[in-house]
Design an enzyme around this catalytic site. Structure first.
Site, PDB file in Angstrom:
ATOM      1  CD  GLU A 144      90.608 -73.893 -42.554  1.00  0.00           C
ATOM      2  OE1 GLU A 144      91.823 -74.075 -42.717  1.00  0.00           O
ATOM      3  OE2 GLU A 144      89.903 -74.593 -41.798  1.00  0.00           O
ATOM      4  CD  GLU A 201      68.327 -75.166 -37.470  1.00  0.00           C
ATOM      5  OE1 GLU A 201      67.507 -74.627 -36.713  1.00  0.00           O
ATOM      6  OE2 GLU A 201      68.780 -76.308 -37.288  1.00  0.00           O
ATOM      7  NE  ARG A 231      70.385 -69.183 -30.612  1.00  0.00           N
ATOM      8  CZ  ARG A 231      70.926 -70.304 -30.122  1.00  0.00           C
ATOM      9  NH1 ARG A 231      72.224 -70.521 -30.239  1.00  0.00           N
ATOM     10  NH2 ARG A 231      70.176 -71.206 -29.531  1.00  0.00           N
ATOM     11  CG  HIS A 242      71.104 -79.048 -39.088  1.00  0.00           C
ATOM     12  ND1 HIS A 242      70.073 -79.951 -38.978  1.00  0.00           N
ATOM     13  CD2 HIS A 242      71.044 -78.287 -37.965  1.00  0.00           C
ATOM     14  CE1 HIS A 242      69.419 -79.753 -37.854  1.00  0.00           C
ATOM     15  NE2 HIS A 242      69.994 -78.736 -37.207  1.00  0.00           N
ATOM     16  CG  HIS A 281      87.097 -72.753 -38.751  1.00  0.00           C
ATOM     17  ND1 HIS A 281      88.088 -73.056 -37.852  1.00  0.00           N
ATOM     18  CD2 HIS A 281      87.206 -73.654 -39.752  1.00  0.00           C
ATOM     19  CE1 HIS A 281      88.774 -74.110 -38.288  1.00  0.00           C
ATOM     20  NE2 HIS A 281      88.259 -74.490 -39.446  1.00  0.00           N
ATOM     21  CG  ASN A 337      66.210 -66.675 -31.958  1.00  0.00           C
ATOM     22  OD1 ASN A 337      65.360 -67.543 -31.838  1.00  0.00           O
ATOM     23  ND2 ASN A 337      67.506 -66.947 -31.961  1.00  0.00           N
TER      24      ASN A 337
END
Length: 131
Positions: A126, A60, A13, A9, A78, A64
């Site tokens: 992209e 993922e 964030r 993965h 990207h 937070n």
């Protein structure tokens, strides 16, 4: 026989988990595969992708608690997603308010049709035409 290494993965964030899950699932057609809330660590993870994590790399999305915005670094480039028709995909996404940062057209010095969009947190994506 030992299994071969593979990409599992990529973590990014996000400032609003629900907004990001909606973007990647509803607008880009991924599925939310699993979610894990960790109150003691003050974060929530949502894994999204086009297929089973056992065989495909996924994203993922990490939220937070209390952080609604991140500064974009200069090292990240990207995420690339193959789509059957870049122009039609951009038209559909534009109608949903998605920012198109590079209009559909051939890649410089080539013929592959690409475009660039931004997710709600400003990450570049992209779109590459794969008929």
């Amino acid at each position: 026989m030992t299994p071969s290494p593979r990409l599992l993965h990529t973590m990014i964030r996000v400032g609003n988990l629900e907004r990001s899950v909606d973007f990647y699932t509803r607008l880009l057609g991924m599925k939310e595969l699993r979610r894990r809330d960790v109150p003691e660590g003050k974060y929530t993870l949502a894994f999204v992708g086009y297929g089973d994590e056992a065989s495909q790399a996924v994203l993922e999305l990490t939220y937070n608690y209390g952080v609604d915005r991140y500064e974009m670094g200069t090292a990240f480039g990207h995420i690339a997603i193959g789509v059957p028709d870049v122009r039609a995909t951009c038209e559909r996404l534009r109608a949903e308010g998605v920012k198109i940062t590079r209009e559909p057209g051939p890649v410089k010095f080539g013929t592959t049709v690409i475009a660039f969009i931004e997710d709600p947190d400003g990450y570049k994506i992209e779109l590459i035409e794969r008929p």
